[in-house]
Design a protein around this motif. Structure first.
Motif, PDB file in Angstrom:
ATOM      1  N   ARG A  61       0.856  -1.189   0.000  1.00 43.15           N
ATOM      2  CA  ARG A  61       0.000   0.000   0.000  1.00 43.15           C
ATOM      3  C   ARG A  61       0.899   1.248   0.000  1.00 43.15           C
ATOM      4  O   ARG A  61       0.919   2.014   0.962  1.00 43.15           O
ATOM      5  N   PRO A  62       1.671   1.440  -1.066  1.00 42.21           N
ATOM      6  CA  PRO A  62       2.685   2.502  -1.057  1.00 42.21           C
ATOM      7  C   PRO A  62       2.115   3.908  -0.963  1.00 42.21           C
ATOM      8  O   PRO A  62       2.833   4.844  -0.617  1.00 42.21           O
ATOM      9  N   GLU A  63       0.822   4.089  -1.272  1.00 42.16           N
ATOM     10  CA  GLU A  63       0.215   5.422  -1.194  1.00 42.16           C
ATOM     11  C   GLU A  63      -0.268   5.731   0.211  1.00 42.16           C
ATOM     12  O   GLU A  63      -0.657   6.860   0.505  1.00 42.16           O
ATOM     13  N   GLY A  64      -0.224   4.724   1.083  1.00 35.72           N
ATOM     14  CA  GLY A  64      -0.711   4.930   2.440  1.00 35.72           C
ATOM     15  C   GLY A  64       0.213   5.837   3.213  1.00 35.72           C
ATOM     16  O   GLY A  64       1.396   5.940   2.892  1.00 35.72           O
ATOM     17  N   PRO A  65      -0.299   6.542   4.217  1.00 31.12           N
ATOM     18  CA  PRO A  65       0.566   7.461   4.966  1.00 31.12           C
ATOM     19  C   PRO A  65       1.659   6.709   5.713  1.00 31.12           C
ATOM     20  O   PRO A  65       1.411   5.667   6.307  1.00 31.12           O
ATOM     21  N   PHE A  66       2.866   7.226   5.646  1.00 31.16           N
ATOM     22  CA  PHE A  66       3.982   6.600   6.369  1.00 31.16           C
ATOM     23  C   PHE A  66       4.987   7.672   6.777  1.00 31.16           C
ATOM     24  O   PHE A  66       5.028   8.764   6.211  1.00 31.16           O
ATOM     25  N   ASP A  67       5.807   7.325   7.763  1.00 30.56           N
ATOM     26  CA  ASP A  67       6.881   8.204   8.210  1.00 30.56           C
ATOM     27  C   ASP A  67       8.150   7.885   7.423  1.00 30.56           C
ATOM     28  O   ASP A  67       8.351   6.747   6.991  1.00 30.56           O
ATOM     29  N   ALA A  68       9.005   8.872   7.292  1.00 23.86           N
ATOM     30  CA  ALA A  68      10.236   8.664   6.517  1.00 23.86           C
ATOM     31  C   ALA A  68      11.202   9.801   6.783  1.00 23.86           C
ATOM     32  O   ALA A  68      10.837  10.832   7.365  1.00 23.86           O
ATOM     33  N   ILE A  69      12.428   9.597   6.381  1.00 20.01           N
ATOM     34  CA  ILE A  69      13.356  10.729   6.271  1.00 20.01           C
ATOM     35  C   ILE A  69      13.713  10.888   4.794  1.00 20.01           C
ATOM     36  O   ILE A  69      13.743   9.909   4.043  1.00 20.01           O
ATOM     37  N   GLN A  70      13.944  12.102   4.408  1.00 18.76           N
ATOM     38  CA  GLN A  70      14.266  12.429   3.020  1.00 18.76           C
ATOM     39  C   GLN A  70      15.485  13.336   3.064  1.00 18.76           C
ATOM     40  O   GLN A  70      15.525  14.293   3.839  1.00 18.76           O
TER      41      GLN A  70
ATOM     42  N   GLU B 238      19.126  12.520  -4.249  1.00 21.53           N
ATOM     43  CA  GLU B 238      18.087  12.672  -3.218  1.00 21.53           C
ATOM     44  C   GLU B 238      17.492  11.314  -2.892  1.00 21.53           C
ATOM     45  O   GLU B 238      17.241  10.503  -3.797  1.00 21.53           O
ATOM     46  N   TYR B 239      17.263  11.075  -1.606  1.00 17.04           N
ATOM     47  CA  TYR B 239      16.850   9.752  -1.148  1.00 17.04           C
ATOM     48  C   TYR B 239      15.685   9.863  -0.158  1.00 17.04           C
ATOM     49  O   TYR B 239      15.518  10.880   0.523  1.00 17.04           O
ATOM     50  N   LEU B 240      14.950   8.772  -0.059  1.00 16.11           N
ATOM     51  CA  LEU B 240      13.890   8.626   0.936  1.00 16.11           C
ATOM     52  C   LEU B 240      14.128   7.309   1.658  1.00 16.11           C
ATOM     53  O   LEU B 240      14.392   6.292   1.012  1.00 16.11           O
ATOM     54  N   VAL B 241      14.052   7.339   2.983  1.00 14.47           N
ATOM     55  CA  VAL B 241      14.313   6.146   3.788  1.00 14.47           C
ATOM     56  C   VAL B 241      13.114   5.898   4.689  1.00 14.47           C
ATOM     57  O   VAL B 241      12.621   6.817   5.338  1.00 14.47           O
TER      58      VAL B 241
END
Lengths: 348, 352
Positions: free
Chosen positions: B189-198, B220-223
């Motif tokens: 469910r990649p469109e679902g809300p999630f926490d991350a660092i960018q 640029e990265y997202l983790v």
């Protein structure tokens, strides 16, 4: 190791060999050679991801360049990333010249007149001939490891001053002593204390140049007696009938690093009133980091001293020599950072 | 409210304000100089150069003297610079730090004085933004990060601590995020809300373009946490059109297999630890003393919202380019863009 000065005007040759056998070699040049009297100085450098291959290539090239001359001393620097790799580089060089002849340290990169190498490289300087006398000494367990300027400044000062004095006391003080080279596991700004200790023995006007070992975690090694050491310092006393001209310059931007390299090397070339033998450059790794192209600094130096003088340049974590900055201690030389310290040796 | 005429006549003390809030509220205030003390890119004790950026937003020339008070006990040269800035000009003024002490908190109070017809005094807190050399194991354990140089930001009462290392192989990072809960990324469910660092990293000369047709100059990265298989996505690389930054793309095809990532949560702290090989970022050439550009966002989607490292870098408010960061589905974006990600950082040797 201490050789007597046997002749003032014996035959003297100079050559520098740049050895590079890997596909990643940065430069090649024919051997530079300058004929002279009594002092033989050679440099060689090699770059290879395999430190044993680089060490062997550099040592073989240096030996070939020395011809029949037996080196009194080989100063070795290397810039590999791990202790095991450094050990292999040291073993390769020691296997050629012997453990009593080789001293050195880990650093951040080096250059000879033929090119600059800032990773996976071994750089060597041989000193020989009957016109120069070389003696060496080392102090271990200085007590500075793990101490910081912020929390332990007084203790650091005490330990390193004592170590510096002990190091200088270990060496003979010949009447014709001309210059001391110091390599130490004491990076800037700690290096100021070590040299002050040395100066309590040698005096404030004696020429002292050198550099601090790489300070990256696990990479702060000195080489002496065929072994790897930390928390120590080693010194080389050079004596004989030769001249030394010194100059130091500080810079912290690309353009200024290049300009000061040109100015400092031009200053020693102008000051030396004799025939140049070799140029030693004790340089700051921070200066290297400011260069857009690491080759530019060497080009500037060669523009001042020409392409035929052997150059032994190294990037360290602190430098010993004549600082050009404010806050001078009143001594000829001090320990500092962001400098290139030039020592140009010449014969009359 | 202080009147504009009074501002010109007497010193304007801008206490606790950063220059990203330029005095534009009243017409006369816009005549004041804007200043920013850049981050130290190596530890102060090693004698860096502190660059002070001065911008003259007025329609007339700015002449005067620039003086900077660094922390007590520091010695700096020169003591001042003469200012001669034409209308709209921006210039950098270097101050070489000769003697200084490092602070564990990594916050250094600096006072900048522009002595001119419109005197300005700005107090800023400057950080050392530097990545020391170290080879950490990427396992979520914070103990190996004690020799890093932490940068702390507080957003809505919650702390974020950013720590960097480098070694010959990898660019390494540990980000500690204080948050009430961690919302993980679900590949199903990649469109679902999630926490991350960018985060974004670039060579020092990189700039952010203004047109979608301009080329990106950053990596640029997202983790994100994804259970036992945490993710690092590469969002953009140098040479790619910036139009990509506006597109919300499927993340899975962007996964960077060679990155090592561990996301662990202990109490209220989520720790993101990762290593990215420099081989995948060929424009970067790490050596001690070399500078690069970096910045980081924290997406606390179910909590404090967006946290921007640029908020503790004394950035000017106007420096929020629309194409500085790639938009990602599943995280919340505020109306106002984050600060630019081209913030000065440095590689340095190990600190001891």
């Amino acid at each position: 190791m201490h050789a007597l000065l046997l002749s003032l005007f014996a035959a003297m040759t100079y050559a520098t060999v740049f050895a590079a056998e890997s596909a990643r070699e940065q430069a090649k040049s024919p051997s530079a050679a300058v004929e002279g009297d009594g002092i033989v100085m050679r440099t060689a450098a090699a770059q290879n991801e395999d430190p044993a291959k680089a060490g062997t290539a550099a040592a073989d090239a240096l030996k070939k360049a020395l011809g029949q001359t037996r080196p009194q001393l080989v100063i070795m620097t290397e810039c590999y990333d791990d202790k095991a790799l450094k050990e292999k580089a040291l073993s390769a060089v020691v296997s050629v010249f012997g453990e009593k002849t080789v001293v050195g340290t880990a650093n951040y990169g080096s250059f000879t007149q033929a090119g600059t190498m800032d990773r996976d490289a071994v750089c060597l300087l041989a000193i020989g001939g009957d016109g120069i006398a070389v003696s060496t000494a080392m102090v271990e367990k200085m007590g500075a490891a793990g101490l910081s300027m912020e929390a332990d400044k007084d203790k650091l000062a005490e330990k390193l001053r004592a170590a510096g004095a002990a190091l200088a006391e270990k060496l003979p003080k010949p009447a014709d002593g001309r210059m001391m080279i110091v390599l130490a596991d004491a990076h800037s700004p700690k290096n100021q204390f070590l040299i002050k200790g040395i100066q309590t023995v040698l005096g404030k006007d004696f020429p002292i140049v050198g550099g601090s070992a790489c300070k990256n975690a696990g990479m702060n090694w000195l080489y002496y007696g065929g072994k790897m050491h930390t928390d120590g310092a080693l010194a080389v006393m050079l004596a004989g009938d030769f001249n030394v001209a010194l100059a130091g310059r500080q810079a912290q931007s690309n353009d200024k690093v290049i300009a000061t390299a040109r100015e400092g090397s031009a200053e020693v070339a102008g000051k030396l009133k004799s025939k140049p033998v070799a140029l030693l450059a004790f340089n700051c790794a921070g200066r290297l980091g400011k260069l857009d192209d690491p080759a530019d600094e060497l080009k500037a130096i060669k523009a001042s001293v020409g392409g035929q003088i052997p150059i032994f340049g190294n990037y360290f974590a602190g430098e010993f020599g004549p600082a050009d900055t404010e806050g001078k201690t009143g001594a000829l030389c001090s320990g500092c950072g962001w400098h290139v310290m030039f020592a140009l040796l010449g014969v009359k | 409210m202080i009147g504009g005429a009074l501002l010109i006549a007497v010193a304007a003390w801008v206490f606790g304000q950063t220059p990203q809030a330029p005095p534009t509220k009243a017409p006369d205030e816009s005549r004041a100089a804007m200043v920013r003390v850049e981050n130290f890119t190596v530890a102060p004790s090693t004698g860096p150069v502190a660059n002070v950026i001065v911008h003259n937003p007025a329609e007339t020339a700015l002449t005067g003297t620039l003086r900077v008070n660094f922390p007590k006990g520091w010695t700096v040269t020169p003591a001042s610079h003469e200012l001669k800035l034409s209308a709209g000009q921006t210039q950098s003024f270097p101050f070489a730090i000769k003697r200084a002490a490092d602070l564990q908190a990594n916050v250094y109070p600096v006072e900048v004085r522009v002595e001119s017809s419109a005197n300005v005094v700005v107090r800023q807190e400057v950080v050392c933004a530097s990545a020391p050399y170290y080879q950490p194991a990427i396992d979520g354990d914070p103990n190996e990060w004690k020799d890093s140089i932490p940068i702390t930001m507080t957003t809505a009462g919650r702390q974020t601590v950013v720590r960097l290392y480098w070694n010959r192989r990898d660019f390494c990072m540990m980000v500690e995020v204080e948050e009430d809960a961690l919302a993980g990324y679900n590949p199903a469910r990649p469109e679902g809300p999630f926490d991350a660092i960018q985060f974004a990293i670039a060579k020092r000369s990189a700039r952010t373009g203004e047109s979608p047709a301009d080329k990106a100059q950053r990596y640029e990265y997202l983790v994100a946490d994804a259970g036992d298989d945490d993710r690092c996505f590469r969002l953009i690389t140098p040479g790619t059109e910036l139009a990509l930054a506006r597109q919300k793309r499927p993340l899975e095809p962007l996964r960077l297999a060679e990155a090592k990532v561990v996301v662990k949560r202990t109490g209220r702290i989520t720790r993101y630890e990762l290593a990215i090989p420099f081989k995948s970022m060929p424009e970067l050439r790490p050596t001690p003393g070399r500078e690069f550009c970096f910045s980081l966002l924290v997406h606390d989607t179910d909590g404090a919202g967006l946290r921007d490292l640029g908020s503790v870098m004394n950035m000017w408010e106007s420096n929020r380019p629309a194409l500085a960061w790639c938009r990602v589905a599943g995280v919340k974006w505020p109306d106002r863009p984050p600060f630019d990600n081209k913030i000065e950082f440095g590689f340095c040797s190990s600190i001891h």
